[in-house]
Design an enzyme around this catalytic site. Sequence first.
Site, PDB file in Angstrom:
ATOM      1  N   TYR A 155       0.840  -1.081  -0.444  1.00  0.00           N
ATOM      2  CA  TYR A 155       0.009  -0.051   0.327  1.00  0.00           C
ATOM      3  C   TYR A 155       0.834   1.379   0.126  1.00  0.00           C
ATOM      4  CZ  TYR A 155      -2.762   3.569   1.993  1.00  0.00           C
ATOM      5  OH  TYR A 155      -3.563   4.491   2.414  1.00  0.00           O
ATOM      6  N   LYS A 159       1.461   3.952  -2.741  1.00  0.00           N
ATOM      7  CA  LYS A 159       0.941   5.779  -2.408  1.00  0.00           C
ATOM      8  C   LYS A 159       2.860   6.180  -3.157  1.00  0.00           C
ATOM      9  CE  LYS A 159      -3.324   5.411  -0.938  1.00  0.00           C
ATOM     10  NZ  LYS A 159      -3.992   6.064  -1.639  1.00  0.00           N
TER      11      LYS A 159
END
Length: 251
Positions: A155, A159
Amino acid sequence: MKRFEGKTAIVTGASRGIGLAIAERLVSEGARVVITGRTKETLDEAVARLGGPAHALGVAGKAADPAHQADTVRQATEAFGSVDLLVNNTGVNPVYGPMIELDLEAARKIVETNCLAALSWIQRVHGAWMKEHGGSIVNVASVSGVQPAPMIGMYGASKAMLLSMTELLAVELGPDIRVNAIAPAVVKTKFATALYEGRERELADAYPLKRLGEPEDIGSVVAFLLSADAGWITGQNVVIDGGVTLVAAAS
Ligand SMILES: NC(=O)c1ccc[n+]([C@@H]2O[C@H](COP(=O)([O-])OP(=O)(O)OC[C@H]3O[C@@H](n4cnc5c(N)ncnc54)[C@H](OP(=O)(O)O)[C@@H]3O)[C@@H](O)[C@H]2O)c1
């Protein structure tokens, strides 16, 4: 004076949480917003909360679905006449654990939704409106894209990729289109519930500002970046974190 009078925004993943707070802030400053999410019922509730069809339109679908993207951009221009602003807010984090054990199919899904879909939304609004008329874009990243985030590593990596894309697109799309990003720490939404539920006070004590984020803390900064008040800012990432990344860096 209202900063977004006559402007239309698409905010993805905005039936609740950070996306809805962004949409609320934009509408309060005169924008018409098109919001997306997978569930039609919650989208309808959000549209009502935003003041109904004169101010908002909901289009149900998955952020990474090309047909849904095309349909949303088409509906936005048909209903409101332009797409001046885009907020790539949808982000998923379906796995928890060490990266060395990561299921690669889950990794592909994260990159697909958090990065490639965001790029695809930008390509579409660029082609449909911004290339000719200009615009402003904000990508919602995370502090986990700025510093390593144990157990949610892919994750965070997604990002970080979104932040890198933000810089590159800012260079490519100037001078008429600005592209910026934000990186929040823990904000009290459904997405982050598992991170703070039952230990909010303990967690908040680590923040110099002694509280976790509220969705409105994010909405105000995104509105600033989208607005002409940020007219000489592009390719930047604004960390919105109550100061917590400074503490982590110092410890
Ligand atoms: N909350 C935090 O602490 C935090 C911190 C840093 C960054 N962020 C980022 O902030 C963004 C918003 O998070 P949030 O905390 O506001 O989450 P949230 O409260 O769970 O809201 C997520 C929104 O996105 C929609 N959504 C979820 N998956 C979707 C998909 N695949 N396609 C289309 N819509 C989808 C949801 O509606 P449906 O379920 O009906 O689809 C909902 O409207 C994410 O990019 C997240 O990574 C959050």
